[in-house]
Design a protein around this motif. Structure first.
Motif, mmCIF file in Angstrom:
data_model
loop_
_atom_site.group_PDB
_atom_site.id
_atom_site.type_symbol
_atom_site.label_atom_id
_atom_site.label_comp_id
_atom_site.label_asym_id
_atom_site.label_seq_id
_atom_site.Cartn_x
_atom_site.Cartn_y
_atom_site.Cartn_z
ATOM 1 N N ASP A 233 2.492 3.238 -19.584
ATOM 2 C CA ASP A 233 1.496 2.348 -20.138
ATOM 3 C C ASP A 233 -0.062 3.152 -19.204
ATOM 4 O OD1 ASP A 233 1.222 -0.439 -21.367
ATOM 5 O OD2 ASP A 233 -0.189 -0.370 -19.821
ATOM 6 N N GLY A 234 -0.998 3.118 -20.347
ATOM 7 C CA GLY A 234 -2.042 3.983 -20.434
ATOM 8 C C GLY A 234 -2.864 2.366 -18.825
ATOM 9 N N GLY A 235 -2.804 1.192 -19.692
ATOM 10 C CA GLY A 235 -3.955 0.703 -18.754
ATOM 11 C C GLY A 235 -2.695 -0.367 -17.514
ATOM 12 N N TYR A 236 -1.613 0.298 -17.205
ATOM 13 C CA TYR A 236 -0.797 -0.374 -15.931
ATOM 14 C C TYR A 236 -1.182 0.913 -14.948
ATOM 15 C CZ TYR A 236 1.679 -4.293 -18.269
ATOM 16 O OH TYR A 236 2.547 -5.549 -18.170
ATOM 17 N N ARG A 237 -0.946 2.358 -15.868
ATOM 18 C CA ARG A 237 -1.023 3.424 -14.639
ATOM 19 C C ARG A 237 -2.760 3.355 -14.576
ATOM 20 N NH1 ARG A 237 2.278 8.120 -15.494
ATOM 21 N NH2 ARG A 237 3.831 7.082 -15.691
ATOM 22 N N ALA A 238 -3.580 2.783 -15.220
ATOM 23 C CA ALA A 238 -4.844 2.928 -14.345
ATOM 24 C C ALA A 238 -5.352 2.183 -12.728
ATOM 25 C CB ALA A 238 -6.388 2.429 -15.545
ATOM 26 N N LEU A 239 -4.695 0.831 -13.845
ATOM 27 C CA LEU A 239 -4.492 -0.295 -12.663
ATOM 28 C C LEU A 239 -3.754 -0.035 -11.420
ATOM 29 C CD1 LEU A 239 -5.216 -3.302 -11.600
ATOM 30 C CD2 LEU A 239 -3.472 -4.039 -12.848
ATOM 31 N N TRP A 240 -2.732 0.399 -11.798
ATOM 32 C CA TRP A 240 -1.997 1.505 -10.321
ATOM 33 C C TRP A 240 -2.808 2.607 -9.522
ATOM 34 C CZ3 TRP A 240 0.008 6.524 -10.536
ATOM 35 C CH2 TRP A 240 1.124 6.404 -9.228
ATOM 36 N N ARG A 241 -3.683 2.924 -10.275
ATOM 37 C CA ARG A 241 -4.342 3.596 -9.306
ATOM 38 C C ARG A 241 -4.907 3.614 -8.670
ATOM 39 N NH1 ARG A 241 -3.356 8.150 -13.746
ATOM 40 N NH2 ARG A 241 -4.487 7.143 -15.184
ATOM 41 N N HIS A 242 -5.882 2.157 -9.476
ATOM 42 C CA HIS A 242 -7.017 1.402 -8.193
ATOM 43 C C HIS A 242 -5.742 0.763 -7.272
ATOM 44 C CE1 HIS A 242 -10.096 1.832 -10.291
ATOM 45 N NE2 HIS A 242 -9.713 0.883 -11.660
ATOM 46 N N MET A 243 -4.881 0.718 -7.458
ATOM 47 C CA MET A 243 -4.429 -0.123 -5.804
ATOM 48 C C MET A 243 -3.881 0.692 -4.963
ATOM 49 S SD MET A 243 -1.700 -3.803 -7.526
ATOM 50 C CE MET A 243 -0.973 -2.388 -9.252
ATOM 51 N N LYS A 244 -3.886 2.014 -5.505
ATOM 52 C CA LYS A 244 -3.352 2.591 -4.862
ATOM 53 C C LYS A 244 -4.036 3.140 -3.948
ATOM 54 C CE LYS A 244 -0.749 7.309 -5.666
ATOM 55 N NZ LYS A 244 0.389 7.128 -4.849
ATOM 56 N N SER A 245 -5.173 3.491 -4.592
ATOM 57 C CA SER A 245 -6.274 4.634 -3.482
ATOM 58 C C SER A 245 -6.780 2.721 -3.116
ATOM 59 C CB SER A 245 -7.439 4.791 -4.367
ATOM 60 O OG SER A 245 -7.941 4.311 -5.601
ATOM 61 N N VAL A 246 -7.017 1.879 -3.002
ATOM 62 C CA VAL A 246 -7.140 0.855 -1.855
ATOM 63 C C VAL A 246 -6.596 1.148 -0.847
ATOM 64 C CG1 VAL A 246 -9.139 -0.627 -3.630
ATOM 65 C CG2 VAL A 246 -6.414 -1.140 -3.456
ATOM 66 N N SER A 247 -5.354 0.729 -1.176
ATOM 67 C CA SER A 247 -3.995 1.218 0.300
ATOM 68 C C SER A 247 -3.859 2.504 0.616
ATOM 69 C CB SER A 247 -2.348 0.904 -0.771
ATOM 70 O OG SER A 247 -2.352 -0.004 -1.337
ATOM 71 N N GLU A 248 -4.386 3.247 0.248
ATOM 72 C CA GLU A 248 -4.534 4.709 0.630
ATOM 73 C C GLU A 248 -5.753 4.191 1.839
ATOM 74 O OE1 GLU A 248 -2.515 7.447 -1.752
ATOM 75 O OE2 GLU A 248 -3.579 8.596 -0.340
ATOM 76 N N ALA A 249 -6.919 4.195 1.119
ATOM 77 C CA ALA A 249 -7.580 4.416 2.210
ATOM 78 C C ALA A 249 -7.742 3.426 3.603
ATOM 79 C CB ALA A 249 -9.174 3.946 1.089
ATOM 80 N N SER A 250 -7.431 2.685 3.254
ATOM 81 C CA SER A 250 -7.201 1.449 4.852
ATOM 82 C C SER A 250 -5.920 2.932 4.958
ATOM 83 C CB SER A 250 -6.582 0.748 4.283
ATOM 84 O OG SER A 250 -5.725 -0.118 5.054
ATOM 85 N N GLN A 251 -4.996 2.946 5.141
ATOM 86 C CA GLN A 251 -3.567 3.175 5.405
ATOM 87 C C GLN A 251 -3.756 4.902 5.876
ATOM 88 O OE1 GLN A 251 -0.657 3.865 2.159
ATOM 89 N NE2 GLN A 251 -0.008 1.737 2.503
ATOM 90 N N ARG A 252 -5.036 5.691 5.812
ATOM 91 C CA ARG A 252 -5.825 6.935 5.888
ATOM 92 C C ARG A 252 -6.482 6.566 7.507
ATOM 93 N NH1 ARG A 252 -5.656 11.637 3.110
ATOM 94 N NH2 ARG A 252 -4.721 11.832 1.179
ATOM 95 N N ASP A 253 -7.141 5.518 7.270
ATOM 96 C CA ASP A 253 -7.978 4.904 8.998
ATOM 97 C C ASP A 253 -6.936 4.526 9.752
ATOM 98 O OD1 ASP A 253 -9.957 5.324 7.029
ATOM 99 O OD2 ASP A 253 -10.690 3.144 7.475
ATOM 100 N N ASP A 254 -5.967 3.609 9.615
ATOM 101 C CA ASP A 254 -4.808 3.737 10.700
ATOM 102 C C ASP A 254 -4.114 5.114 10.909
ATOM 103 O OD1 ASP A 254 -5.422 0.435 10.411
ATOM 104 O OD2 ASP A 254 -3.825 0.419 8.329
ATOM 105 N N PHE A 255 -3.844 5.945 10.203
ATOM 106 C CA PHE A 255 -3.153 6.797 10.529
ATOM 107 C C PHE A 255 -4.115 7.198 11.142
ATOM 108 C CE2 PHE A 255 -0.207 6.447 6.748
ATOM 109 C CZ PHE A 255 1.046 6.374 7.791
ATOM 110 N N ALA A 256 -5.457 8.010 10.667
ATOM 111 C CA ALA A 256 -6.379 8.850 11.514
ATOM 112 C C ALA A 256 -6.823 8.011 13.422
ATOM 113 C CB ALA A 256 -7.852 8.464 10.962
ATOM 114 N N ALA A 257 -6.284 6.288 12.758
ATOM 115 C CA ALA A 257 -6.790 6.147 14.730
ATOM 116 C C ALA A 257 -5.233 6.366 15.786
ATOM 117 C CB ALA A 257 -6.598 4.438 14.229
ATOM 118 N N LEU A 258 -4.646 6.415 14.946
ATOM 119 C CA LEU A 258 -3.136 6.359 15.384
ATOM 120 C C LEU A 258 -3.321 8.472 15.764
ATOM 121 C CD1 LEU A 258 -0.285 4.537 14.654
ATOM 122 C CD2 LEU A 258 -1.498 4.326 16.875
ATOM 123 N N GLY A 259 -3.970 8.998 15.110
ATOM 124 C CA GLY A 259 -4.235 10.815 15.685
ATOM 125 C C GLY A 259 -2.768 10.796 14.598
ATOM 126 N N VAL A 260 -2.768 10.606 13.640
ATOM 127 C CA VAL A 260 -1.657 10.900 12.932
ATOM 128 C C VAL A 260 -1.967 11.822 11.524
ATOM 129 C CG1 VAL A 260 0.446 10.687 11.604
ATOM 130 C CG2 VAL A 260 0.342 9.470 14.411
#
Ligand code: ARG
Length: 587
Positions: A233-260
């Protein structure tokens, strides 16, 4: 080869000389270092087998063993222990070999494996919380360990981005704001900005999952949302991509702080294309069957002593689940990545899930028996009350907050110890950050991974005892000794015969490294590395108390001691690296 295995071979030969199996010759470091350097307990085992007195066997073996030029003494003690000391010439020869070797005397794998380490992968909508901390720390250490041992390691977090939790979020957002374009069937135009922030998601997700437990109609909508998302579903996928990218941005920071860092940043959704063909082939071969409208794979085995519910491939609503994506991921790892071994570093509460996935993967011939699939389980990190670590209000603690806490504690300890005092502010902060992360990681890794432990910031960040900061400091200190030596134009030379016990002890300890690495690999257990690093640092400190390197007047002696120092430093650096701990340049 390690000195210990070489000595085991010699002892094995001595057993063979008296007509017994050389397997009895296994040698280990002596339990009572005041009596010997190594010991062999094989005579007792052999005695049981052949019905002869153990001391008699031990005596005969010791007699033969003492003939070997490497062996200074081979005595027997107690019920039949064989106590062994090597000649100093042997130690010196091995020391020079190992000290000058890139892998510090460790033989890297002759048949390297492709090892996938699956660790640390949080779900979308969740900033990383302490639950993912252990997975991240232990997984990263195992990845580094296997890589040091010569294997090709592929780090893959397996983010949770495709299951029911996504349907829950979508259904909940749709309920709250049905007018959003993502839910409008007439449009294909979606905003570039995410309609939700990570904070929103973190609030919505627990609410939605609680609601789904009591509100059947909502749960049903969420299940259907999951299916529609998965079906494209196009709309769901678009919303899903947003959710994925806001989460991933914060997760990347956390991993970086741990040197991972990861080699792949895959999530469950990355195997979506494989699912349909996999499911139909499982269906064709009769391995997948219908059950109450769902499609399942039975996983029970004849000698089970408990019930094993089947693995659900597809829900009755048509959605694919956590287990489905895991199964398809096994296929991807085996076929595309060529994995020989997959280590799933995940909380032990998921043990049943992995048993189901592994059994289904074997039944469905998705992973041949030659590919190892292992759940590397671990216990929980607890708060001071002995219960899983929570905020004061009982909420989930965000990883970013834990890191801040531990860095604050590190700064306090640095101040107390008057370390890094006159350095520029920025450097002090960078040091505190490294020390804080070291405290957290070492405090975790020193425990046997299956035990629970209490997060004790005070103790973990101390510069004394079995802690990360203690080891960092030990390395920094050796570094500073070597710097001073270099300023005086002194350089390391060949290692010569040990002149005092503390020096011999240090050499013996360093020669033990290969065994420790093998043990850590075999048991998938970084705590052996952590324990050993601590022992080694202690041995060096005792050596340095007695052997005054910089003021030594004999240049050969001095050069030898400097080589012992560079060797120790190299070993500590390697060990800390395998524990994921960085060493500041100075403190
Ligand atoms: N996303 C899961 C969680 O947060 C962990 C993933 C573990 N790996 C796996 N292959 N299932 O619990």
């Amino acid at each position: 080869m390690s000195l210990q295995s070489h000595l085991s071979d010699l002892t094995g030969k001595a057993f063979a000389d008296i007509g017994l199996s050389s397997d009895y010759g296994k040698v280990v470091p002596a339990q009572r270092p005041e009596l010997a350097q190594f010991q062999c307990n094989g005579a007792m085992v052999a005695a049981k087998k052949i019905g002869k007195p153990p001391r008699e066997i031990a005596l005969a073996v010791a007699d033969h063993l003492a003939q070997a030029p490497e062996v200074a003494t081979a005595d027997i003690a107690g019920p039949g222990f064989i106590n062994i000391r090597l000649t100093d010439e042997t130690l010196v020869e091995w020391a020079n070999m190992s000290a000058n070797d890139d892998h510090l005397g460790y033989d890297i794998a002759s048949e390297p494996m492709i090892v996938v380490v699956d660790y640390g992968g949080p779900n979308v909508a969740k900033a990383m919380h302490v639950g993912h901390l252990r997975a991240t720390i232990i997984g990263d250490s195992l990845a580094r360990l296997f890589s040091f041992a010569g294997h090709e390691v592929i780090r893959d977090p397996h983010f949770g981005d495709w299951g029911f939790q996504m349907g829950l979020l979508i259904a909940s957002i749709e309920d709250a704001d049905p007018g959003l374009p993502y839910f409008d069937k007439e449009t294909t135009q979606y905003p570039a900005e995410s309609p939700v922030t990570l904070e929103d998601l973190q609030r919505i997700y627990p609410e939605a999952s609680a609601r789904a437990r009591d509100d059947e109609a909502f749960a049903d909508r969420a299940r259907h949302a999951t299916v529609r998302l998965q079906q494209g579903d196009g709309g769901y996928r678009a919303l899903w991509r947003h959710m994925k990218s806001v989460s991933e941005a914060s997760q990347r920071d956390d991993f970086a702080a741990l040197g991972v860092n990861f080699d792949l940043w895959y999530g469950e959704s990355d195997v979506h294309e494989r699912i349909a063909p996999m499911v139909s082939s499982l269906r064709e071969s009769g391995i997948a069957e219908e059950s109450d409208g769902a499609l399942v794979v039975r996983v029970e085995q004849p000698d089970d002593n408990r019930e094993w519910p089947p693995l659900i491939l597809q829900s009755s609503a048509g959605g694919f689940l956590y287990s489905t994506t895991d199964l398809a991921t096994v296929e991807m790892r085996v076929k595309d990545l060529g994995a020989n071994l997959v280590l799933y570093v995940v909380d032990r509460r998921q043990a049943d899930h992995f048993t189901q996935v592994f059994r289904a993967a074997r039944r469905g011939n998705i992973a041949p028996d030659s590919v190892g699939l292992e759940h590397i389980e671990f216990g929980t990190m607890n708060g001071p009350d002995g219960k899983p670590f929570k905020t004061r209000e009982g909420g989930v603690v965000r990883l970013g907050d834990v890191i801040k806490m531990v860095q604050g504690a590190a700064l306090d300890r640095l101040n107390e110890a008057h370390l890094a005092e006159e350095y520029p502010e920025q450097e002090r902060e960078a040091i505190a950050a490294t020390v804080g992360v070291a405290a957290l990681k070492f405090g975790d890794l020193i425990n046997n991974r299956s035990s629970d432990y209490v997060l004790d910031l005070e103790r973990f960040s101390s510069f004394e005892g079995k802690t990360g900061p203690y080891l960092q400091y030990a390395a920094v200190r050796i570094n500073s000794i070597l710097r001073k030596a270099a300023e005086q134009d002194l350089s390391p030379g060949a290692i010569i015969g040990p002149s005092v016990d503390v020096e011999r002890d240090l050499v013996l300890e360093l020669l033990n490294l290969p065994e420790v690495i093998d043990r850590s690999i075999d048991l998938r257990a970084p705590n052996h590395l952590a324990e050993y690093a601590h022992t080694l640092a202690g041995r060096f400190n005792r050596f340095y108390d007695v052997c005054h390197i910089l003021s030594e007047s004999d240049p050969r002696q001095q050069a030898s001691w400097l080589r012992l120092s560079t060797w120790t430093l190299a070993a500590l650096e390697r060990l800390l690296d395998m524990l994921g701990i960085e060493i500041p340049d100075r403190m």
